[in-house]
Scaffold this motif. Structure first.
Motif, PDB file in Angstrom:
ATOM      1  N   VAL A 226       4.133   5.792   3.193  1.00  0.00           N
ATOM      2  CA  VAL A 226       3.414   7.033   2.884  1.00  0.00           C
ATOM      3  C   VAL A 226       4.361   8.108   2.337  1.00  0.00           C
ATOM      4  N   PHE A 227       3.800   8.925   1.459  1.00  0.00           N
ATOM      5  CA  PHE A 227       4.544  10.027   0.853  1.00  0.00           C
ATOM      6  C   PHE A 227       3.683  11.273   0.899  1.00  0.00           C
ATOM      7  N   GLN A 228       4.330  12.409   1.157  1.00  0.00           N
ATOM      8  CA  GLN A 228       3.591  13.661   1.058  1.00  0.00           C
ATOM      9  C   GLN A 228       3.645  14.102  -0.397  1.00  0.00           C
TER      10      GLN A 228
ATOM     11  N   ILE B 140       0.853  -1.188   0.000  1.00  0.00           N
ATOM     12  CA  ILE B 140       0.000   0.000   0.000  1.00  0.00           C
ATOM     13  C   ILE B 140       0.895   1.246   0.000  1.00  0.00           C
ATOM     14  N   VAL B 141       0.667   2.120  -0.969  1.00  0.00           N
ATOM     15  CA  VAL B 141       1.404   3.383  -1.021  1.00  0.00           C
ATOM     16  C   VAL B 141       0.393   4.507  -0.797  1.00  0.00           C
ATOM     17  N   GLY B 142       0.538   5.191   0.320  1.00  0.00           N
ATOM     18  CA  GLY B 142      -0.394   6.264   0.647  1.00  0.00           C
ATOM     19  C   GLY B 142       0.198   7.622   0.308  1.00  0.00           C
TER      20      GLY B 142
ATOM     21  N   GLY C 150      11.104  10.761   8.272  1.00  0.00           N
ATOM     22  CA  GLY C 150      10.965   9.502   7.537  1.00  0.00           C
ATOM     23  C   GLY C 150       9.943   9.534   6.417  1.00  0.00           C
ATOM     24  N   ILE C 151       9.283  10.670   6.209  1.00  0.00           N
ATOM     25  CA  ILE C 151       8.275  10.766   5.139  1.00  0.00           C
ATOM     26  C   ILE C 151       8.816  11.647   4.004  1.00  0.00           C
ATOM     27  N   PRO C 152       9.015  11.068   2.816  1.00  0.00           N
ATOM     28  CA  PRO C 152       9.472  11.889   1.692  1.00  0.00           C
ATOM     29  C   PRO C 152       8.431  12.961   1.344  1.00  0.00           C
ATOM     30  N   VAL C 153       8.896  14.186   1.212  1.00  0.00           N
ATOM     31  CA  VAL C 153       7.997  15.296   0.886  1.00  0.00           C
ATOM     32  C   VAL C 153       8.152  15.587  -0.609  1.00  0.00           C
ATOM     33  N   MET C 154       7.236  15.041  -1.396  1.00  0.00           N
ATOM     34  CA  MET C 154       7.365  15.110  -2.855  1.00  0.00           C
ATOM     35  C   MET C 154       6.570  16.281  -3.423  1.00  0.00           C
ATOM     36  N   LEU C 155       6.750  17.438  -2.815  1.00  0.00           N
ATOM     37  CA  LEU C 155       6.054  18.640  -3.265  1.00  0.00           C
ATOM     38  C   LEU C 155       7.076  19.592  -3.881  1.00  0.00           C
ATOM     39  N   ILE C 156       6.787  20.034  -5.088  1.00  0.00           N
ATOM     40  CA  ILE C 156       7.726  20.890  -5.814  1.00  0.00           C
ATOM     41  C   ILE C 156       8.085  22.135  -4.994  1.00  0.00           C
ATOM     42  N   GLU C 157       7.042  22.732  -4.390  1.00  0.00           N
ATOM     43  CA  GLU C 157       7.277  23.990  -3.635  1.00  0.00           C
ATOM     44  C   GLU C 157       8.153  23.775  -2.404  1.00  0.00           C
TER      45      GLU C 157
END
Lengths: 219, 76
Positions: free
Chosen positions: A92-94, A65-67, B48-55
């Motif tokens: 999870v990824f933001q 699961i990729v959230g 630990g959470i990749p922040v894949m936001l361009i900004e």
């Protein structure tokens, strides 16, 4: 921009969300996930995973699961659940659902639950889901769509000011979504005969996508 | 809780499917960042959470704004 205000609202509400709005959506989510038929090596994208309510219903022993969510606050709650459940098959990824950080043809299932009407461009969101989903993958949307019943449509209009507080709007018609994205609807259902939310199960046909002409920038 | 805890190494399978949301190029892990092969935007890994936001990405050296980067890439 709508996304930034949505992000702020959800960051603030993340702690209370599970106890309020989250309760209402549990049953629909459980039901929708049961329609996915997740196999051992499947990849599942949960778009707008939020606090991870759905994590209670995904299998622990199969699929990965990729959230993705725009809100860091929500994702912290989701990650807490992953740890509490001792899950090794979820990450999870933001990220922004309209600019997904994944390569094309990656996922076997895409779950879009209660999120399609909180983004500024729902069509683009579905197109992104189509891009990252494999051809023939299953896309499951749980959402409120504008009612074709006149009485319900009026009720929705009356409820709408409350709903917009949560970034929820009711002007999205499923037919428009189908027409503009080319998704193929397999079947759809509601939990009860009068339910403002609906689960729509689709197959990713990629017919309306112009993937060949993708430029350098994904803008 | 915004302390800079070291990020866990990202799973190679996940890294392989991750892309820069701006250029769709692959990424490589470097310290607490995921760096895009094309354009060089560096996406932070927070708690630990990749922040894949361009900004939210760090611009590569010598590029003063996101607009300038887009122009440079788009002009190729």
């Amino acid at each position: 921009m709508q996304e930034s205000s949505t992000k702020k609202i959800y960051d603030v509400h993340s702690v209370f969300y599970d106890a309020t709005f989250g309760r209402l959506v549990r049953r629909r989510i459980a039901q929708a996930i049961s329609h996915m038929n997740i196999k051992p090596r499947d990849r599942v994208l949960d778009l707008g995973i939020g606090t991870g309510v759905s994590l209670n219903y995904y299998p622990q022993d199969r699929g990965h699961i990729v959230g993705v969510d725009l809100s860091a606050g929500m994702l912290r709650e989701a990650r807490k659940k992953i740890r509490e459940q001792g899950r090794t098959n979820a990450s999870v990824f933001q990220g922004d659902a309209m600019r997904l950080p994944f390569t094309r043809d990656t996922f076997d299932h895409v779950f879009i639950s209660h999120v399609i009407s909180v983004v500024s461009d729902p069509y683009r969101l579905v197109q992104e889901a189509q891009r990252v989903a494999k051809p023939g993958a299953r896309i499951v949307i749980v959402n409120h769509f504008q009612s074709t019943n006149r009485f319900l449509a009026l009720l929705e209009k009356w409820l709408c000011p409350l709903c917009t507080k949560l970034g929820w709007r009711s002007d999205l018609a499923l037919q428009d979504l189908i027409r503009r994205t080319g998704v193929e609807v397999d079947y759809r259902f509601k939990l009860e005969s009068i339910d403002l939310w609906e689960t729509v199960v689709m197959t990713n046909t990629k017919s309306a996508l112009n993937l060949g002409g993708m430029g350098m920038l994904a803008v | 809780m915004s302390s800079t805890t070291p990020s866990h190494a990202i799973d190679p399978d996940l890294l392989e499917m991750l892309r820069c949301p701006l250029t769709h190029s692959p990424l490589r892990a470097e310290g607490d960042f995921l760096i895009a092969e094309v354009g060089g935007l560096a996406y932070p890994v927070r708690d630990g959470i990749p922040v894949m936001l361009i900004e939210e990405a760090k611009l590569p050296a010598g590029v003063e704004s996101l607009e300038a980067l887009k122009e440079k890439l788009g002009g190729k």
